[in-house]
Design a protein around this motif. Structure first.
Motif, PDB file in Angstrom:
ATOM      1  N   ASN A 141     -80.127  19.791 -70.037  1.00  0.00           N
ATOM      2  CA  ASN A 141     -80.318  18.918 -68.862  1.00  0.00           C
ATOM      3  C   ASN A 141     -79.784  19.500 -67.559  1.00  0.00           C
ATOM      4  O   ASN A 141     -79.351  18.773 -66.667  1.00  0.00           O
ATOM      5  N   MET A 142     -79.822  20.836 -67.473  1.00  0.00           N
ATOM      6  CA  MET A 142     -79.440  21.507 -66.230  1.00  0.00           C
ATOM      7  C   MET A 142     -80.431  22.632 -65.951  1.00  0.00           C
ATOM      8  O   MET A 142     -80.991  23.207 -66.886  1.00  0.00           O
ATOM      9  N   ILE A 143     -80.631  22.924 -64.685  1.00  0.00           N
ATOM     10  CA  ILE A 143     -81.523  24.013 -64.284  1.00  0.00           C
ATOM     11  C   ILE A 143     -80.646  25.128 -63.726  1.00  0.00           C
ATOM     12  O   ILE A 143     -79.924  24.926 -62.729  1.00  0.00           O
ATOM     13  N   GLY A 144     -80.665  26.295 -64.351  1.00  0.00           N
ATOM     14  CA  GLY A 144     -79.899  27.442 -63.860  1.00  0.00           C
ATOM     15  C   GLY A 144     -80.573  28.025 -62.631  1.00  0.00           C
ATOM     16  O   GLY A 144     -81.747  28.391 -62.685  1.00  0.00           O
ATOM     17  N   LEU A 145     -79.854  28.089 -61.514  1.00  0.00           N
ATOM     18  CA  LEU A 145     -80.463  28.546 -60.257  1.00  0.00           C
ATOM     19  C   LEU A 145     -80.028  29.948 -59.832  1.00  0.00           C
ATOM     20  O   LEU A 145     -80.828  30.731 -59.369  1.00  0.00           O
ATOM     21  N   ALA A 146     -78.741  30.243 -59.954  1.00  0.00           N
ATOM     22  CA  ALA A 146     -78.240  31.529 -59.451  1.00  0.00           C
ATOM     23  C   ALA A 146     -76.951  31.915 -60.155  1.00  0.00           C
ATOM     24  O   ALA A 146     -76.181  31.052 -60.579  1.00  0.00           O
ATOM     25  N   ILE A 147     -76.744  33.216 -60.266  1.00  0.00           N
ATOM     26  CA  ILE A 147     -75.507  33.744 -60.856  1.00  0.00           C
ATOM     27  C   ILE A 147     -74.714  34.440 -59.752  1.00  0.00           C
ATOM     28  O   ILE A 147     -75.223  35.328 -59.070  1.00  0.00           O
ATOM     29  N   TYR A 148     -73.474  33.995 -59.571  1.00  0.00           N
ATOM     30  CA  TYR A 148     -72.593  34.555 -58.540  1.00  0.00           C
ATOM     31  C   TYR A 148     -71.503  35.419 -59.182  1.00  0.00           C
ATOM     32  O   TYR A 148     -71.125  35.226 -60.333  1.00  0.00           O
ATOM     33  N   ASP A 149     -70.942  36.318 -58.378  1.00  0.00           N
ATOM     34  CA  ASP A 149     -69.825  37.155 -58.829  1.00  0.00           C
ATOM     35  C   ASP A 149     -68.534  36.336 -58.901  1.00  0.00           C
ATOM     36  O   ASP A 149     -68.388  35.358 -58.178  1.00  0.00           O
ATOM     37  N   ALA A 150     -67.628  36.799 -59.723  1.00  0.00           N
ATOM     38  CA  ALA A 150     -66.291  36.187 -59.736  1.00  0.00           C
ATOM     39  C   ALA A 150     -65.227  37.267 -59.900  1.00  0.00           C
ATOM     40  O   ALA A 150     -64.118  36.981 -60.317  1.00  0.00           O
TER      41      ALA A 150
END
Length: 329
Positions: free
Chosen positions: A139-148
């Protein structure tokens, strides 16, 4: 007769105007976005930047309101709220998602990423896309992957120069089995705890330290109570920006496309902000007199991770993904 026609005309005009007003009102979409990090933090600013793109590309119809500093709750609490559509957008660590979305475990493994370039090659490629898509059944839409950045150990007791120094020390970890098992495999004691409680826990001696990247160590002010930081760089767990599937399905396909592309376009901005912030944070922490152990033999740390991989990389999906990440140049 003329009177009736005039009234009818006025009613028609009023109805038409009401229709226009309500359709204009329907086009005003405000999306609430959650982040545990403080205002000014790269992930917070990246979502604000995404909001500017969305506003521009939707001609002002769609706005994103960013609630930073855990105003809508700590990461673990906000995941469920996102699944139920209470929160529209959510930026969380993939580590917090480990017990929800299996694929995120591959990205959360210790020493899975050799460098920032290797991380980007994976997250920008087909594997990154697979991980984003793996959120949909939850029930979630993955939009973007950010650095950490890379996470390393900091503590209030002593400089850690080898794995032996970790023996018996208590370290806070995020509420994830992978993190718990990693710290325990290194001979230390893992204490899962919300991010917001770490400062006072170190200060009062409930724990000896925690593990995180330069900007988190600095922005949380943990460096005030933990004066030793060892760059063992055991993990580089990316952050993920997700949208509630319920909120997503209320949008037209055109608006979905605006949201998705704006999120993707915010990645480069986030990385630029991240690099600048990392350098800035390193200076603040170093100037505050924190002792930094920069040179450490990582091999014993890596070798100690064998049982962690054996325990967590059990399904064929994860085994395949880990092999492909390791094979990515």
């Amino acid at each position: 007769m003329g009177m009736i026609r005039t009234i009818a005309t006025r009613l028609a005009v009023a109805t038409a105007l009401a229709g226009i007003a309500s359709s204009a009102f329907a086009q005003e979409i405000v999306l609430r976005s959650s982040d545990t990090h403080p205002d000014g933090y790269p992930t917070v600013e990246a979502v604000k930047y995404m909001g500017e793109l969305v506003k521009e590309r939707s001609n002002g119809r769609i706005a994103i309101e960013v609630y930073h500093s855990a105003q809508l709750g700590e990461e673990k609490d906000t995941i469920e709220q996102t699944q139920f559509g209470v929160i529209d957008l959510n930026r969380v660590s993939m580590g917090t998602m480990n017990n929800v979305v299996e694929a995120t475990r591959a990205f959360s493994l210790p020493y899975i990423f050799r460098s920032t370039d290797h991380l980007h090659a994976v997250t920008d490629g087909p594997i990154g896309q697979e991980v984003l898509e793996s959120f949909t059944p939850h029930n979630m839409i993955g939009l973007a992957i950010y650095d950490a950045g890379f996470r390393s150990f900091y503590n209030s007791k002593k400089p850690i120069t080898s794995m032996d120094d970790l023996a018996g020390m208590k370290f806070r970890v995020i509420q994830s089995d992978v993190f718990v098992d990693m710290v325990n495999a290194l001979g230390a004691n893992a204490t899962p705890m919300p991010y917001g409680e770490v400062y006072s826990a170190i200060q009062t001696g409930v724990i000896d330290g925690a593990e995180n990247n330069w900007p988190s160590l600095e922005s949380s002010k943990h460096y005030e109570v933990a004066k030793y930081y060892t760059l063992d760089e055991h993990m580089s767990v990316p952050e993920i920006l997700v949208m509630s599937k319920m909120s997503w399905e209320k949008l037209t396909p055109e608006d979905q496309e605006i949201i998705r592309t704006a999120a993707q376009d915010s990645v480069a901005e986030m990385r630029k902000l991240w690099q600048a912030r990392e350098a800035e944070s390193e200076k603040v922490v170093t100037d505050a007199g924190v002792e930094i152990v920069r040179e450490i033999d990582k091999q014993p740390f890596m070798d100690a991770m064998k049982p962690v991989y054996e325990k967590h990389v059990t399904s064929d999906v994860l085994k395949d993904m880990v092999a492909r990440i390791q094979a990515t140049e």
